[in-house]
Design a protein around this motif. Structure first.
Motif, short mmCIF file in Angstrom:
data_model
loop_
_atom_site.label_atom_id
_atom_site.label_comp_id
_atom_site.label_asym_id
_atom_site.label_seq_id
_atom_site.Cartn_x
_atom_site.Cartn_y
_atom_site.Cartn_z
N ALA A 168 1.88 -1.64 10.60
CA ALA A 168 3.12 -0.88 10.53
C ALA A 168 2.85 0.62 10.54
O ALA A 168 3.56 1.38 11.20
CB ALA A 168 3.91 -1.27 9.28
N LEU A 169 1.80 1.04 9.84
CA LEU A 169 1.45 2.46 9.83
C LEU A 169 0.94 2.91 11.19
O LEU A 169 1.15 4.06 11.59
CB LEU A 169 0.41 2.74 8.74
N PRO A 196 2.87 9.12 4.11
CA PRO A 196 3.42 9.27 2.76
C PRO A 196 2.32 9.01 1.73
O PRO A 196 1.30 8.39 2.03
CB PRO A 196 4.50 8.18 2.69
N SER A 197 2.55 9.44 0.51
CA SER A 197 1.56 9.25 -0.55
C SER A 197 1.36 7.76 -0.83
O SER A 197 2.22 6.93 -0.55
CB SER A 197 2.02 9.95 -1.83
N THR A 198 0.20 7.44 -1.41
CA THR A 198 -0.10 6.05 -1.77
C THR A 198 0.96 5.47 -2.70
O THR A 198 1.45 4.36 -2.45
CB THR A 198 -1.51 5.97 -2.39
N PRO A 199 1.37 6.19 -3.76
CA PRO A 199 2.41 5.63 -4.63
C PRO A 199 3.73 5.38 -3.89
O PRO A 199 4.39 4.37 -4.11
CB PRO A 199 2.59 6.68 -5.73
N LYS A 200 4.08 6.29 -2.99
CA LYS A 200 5.33 6.14 -2.24
C LYS A 200 5.25 4.92 -1.32
O LYS A 200 6.20 4.13 -1.23
CB LYS A 200 5.62 7.41 -1.45
N LEU A 201 4.12 4.75 -0.63
CA LEU A 201 3.95 3.59 0.25
C LEU A 201 3.93 2.30 -0.56
O LEU A 201 4.50 1.28 -0.14
CB LEU A 201 2.67 3.72 1.08
N ALA A 202 3.29 2.32 -1.73
CA ALA A 202 3.25 1.13 -2.59
C ALA A 202 4.66 0.74 -3.02
O ALA A 202 5.02 -0.45 -3.02
CB ALA A 202 2.37 1.39 -3.81
N GLU A 203 5.47 1.72 -3.35
CA GLU A 203 6.85 1.44 -3.74
C GLU A 203 7.65 0.92 -2.54
O GLU A 203 8.41 -0.05 -2.66
CB GLU A 203 7.50 2.72 -4.28
N GLU A 204 7.47 1.55 -1.39
CA GLU A 204 8.19 1.14 -0.18
C GLU A 204 7.89 -0.32 0.18
O GLU A 204 8.79 -1.07 0.54
CB GLU A 204 7.78 2.05 0.99
N TRP A 205 6.63 -0.71 0.07
CA TRP A 205 6.21 -2.06 0.46
C TRP A 205 6.25 -3.05 -0.69
O TRP A 205 6.08 -4.25 -0.49
CB TRP A 205 4.80 -2.00 1.06
N GLY A 206 6.41 -2.56 -1.91
CA GLY A 206 6.45 -3.45 -3.07
C GLY A 206 5.11 -4.10 -3.35
O GLY A 206 5.04 -5.28 -3.70
N VAL A 207 4.04 -3.31 -3.17
CA VAL A 207 2.68 -3.82 -3.39
C VAL A 207 1.93 -2.86 -4.31
O VAL A 207 2.39 -1.76 -4.60
CB VAL A 207 1.91 -3.98 -2.06
N ALA A 208 0.76 -3.28 -4.72
CA ALA A 208 -0.10 -2.43 -5.56
C ALA A 208 -0.70 -1.30 -4.72
O ALA A 208 -0.85 -1.42 -3.50
CB ALA A 208 -1.22 -3.26 -6.17
N ARG A 209 -1.04 -0.24 -5.37
CA ARG A 209 -1.66 0.90 -4.68
C ARG A 209 -2.95 0.51 -3.99
O ARG A 209 -3.28 1.03 -2.93
CB ARG A 209 -1.92 2.04 -5.67
N GLU A 210 -3.69 -0.42 -4.60
CA GLU A 210 -4.95 -0.87 -4.00
C GLU A 210 -4.71 -1.50 -2.62
O GLU A 210 -5.52 -1.36 -1.72
CB GLU A 210 -5.67 -1.84 -4.94
N THR A 211 -3.59 -2.19 -2.46
CA THR A 211 -3.24 -2.79 -1.17
C THR A 211 -3.02 -1.70 -0.13
O THR A 211 -3.46 -1.82 1.01
CB THR A 211 -2.00 -3.68 -1.31
N ILE A 212 -2.35 -0.64 -0.54
CA ILE A 212 -2.12 0.50 0.37
C ILE A 212 -3.46 1.15 0.73
O ILE A 212 -3.71 1.48 1.89
CB ILE A 212 -1.16 1.53 -0.26
N ARG A 213 -4.32 1.30 -0.27
CA ARG A 213 -5.64 1.90 0.00
C ARG A 213 -6.42 1.05 1.00
O ARG A 213 -7.10 1.58 1.88
CB ARG A 213 -6.42 2.07 -1.29
N ALA A 214 -6.32 -0.27 0.88
CA ALA A 214 -7.01 -1.17 1.82
C ALA A 214 -6.44 -0.99 3.23
O ALA A 214 -7.19 -0.97 4.21
CB ALA A 214 -6.88 -2.62 1.37
N ALA A 215 -5.13 -0.84 3.34
CA ALA A 215 -4.50 -0.63 4.65
C ALA A 215 -4.98 0.70 5.25
O ALA A 215 -5.31 0.77 6.45
CB ALA A 215 -2.98 -0.64 4.52
N ILE A 216 -5.04 1.72 4.44
CA ILE A 216 -5.50 3.03 4.92
C ILE A 216 -6.97 2.97 5.31
O ILE A 216 -7.39 3.58 6.30
CB ILE A 216 -5.21 4.13 3.87
N ASP A 217 -7.77 2.18 4.58
CA ASP A 217 -9.18 2.01 4.95
C ASP A 217 -9.32 1.37 6.32
O ASP A 217 -10.22 1.72 7.08
CB ASP A 217 -9.92 1.16 3.90
N VAL A 218 -8.42 0.45 6.66
CA VAL A 218 -8.43 -0.16 7.99
C VAL A 218 -8.19 0.92 9.04
O VAL A 218 -8.89 1.00 10.05
CB VAL A 218 -7.38 -1.28 8.10
N LEU A 219 -7.20 1.77 8.80
CA LEU A 219 -6.90 2.85 9.75
C LEU A 219 -8.05 3.85 9.82
O LEU A 219 -8.35 4.37 10.90
CB LEU A 219 -5.60 3.57 9.34
#
Length: 105
Positions: free
Chosen positions: A8-9, A20-43
């Motif tokens: 999606a990103l 967007p910030s990690t906390p904002k993305l975590a809230e948007e997706w309803g997931v933990a911040r670590e999940t967002i960090r993993a997605a950003i690591d893929v990118l």
């Protein structure tokens, strides 16, 4: 889930744009911040984003969005990696199950 978020990103790719910030993305997706960090690591692995400590995560200015044909190859490669890890886990479980049990078990 983190792979879905990464995809999606990718669709939001704007050369030089800021994510967007990690906390904002975590809230948007309803997931933990670590999940967002993993997605950003893929990118980051795909060289689509760069991080600037204290400033945020930015899309690379000099890269085009991933080609959908390449995305399929990446998904297949990731699935192979997951399957290999599952095989490894199954092998470890088999070894544990075959060990003699202690009298207290």
């Amino acid at each position: 889930m983190y792979l879905r978020i990464a995809d999606a990103l990718r669709q939001r790719y704007t050369p030089g744009g800021q994510l967007p910030s990690t906390p904002k993305l975590a809230e948007e997706w309803g997931v933990a911040r670590e999940t967002i960090r993993a997605a950003i690591d893929v990118l980051r692995t795909d060289e689509l984003v760069t991080s600037s400590p204290g400033r945020g995560v930015f899309y690379a200015a000099d890269r085009a969005p991933a080609d959908p044909a390449n995305d399929i190859g990446q998904v297949v490669a990731r699935l192979d990696e997951v399957l290999n890890r599952l095989d490894s886990i199954e092998n470890r479980l088999s070894l544990l199950e075959s060990e003699p049990r202690k009298a207290s078990d």
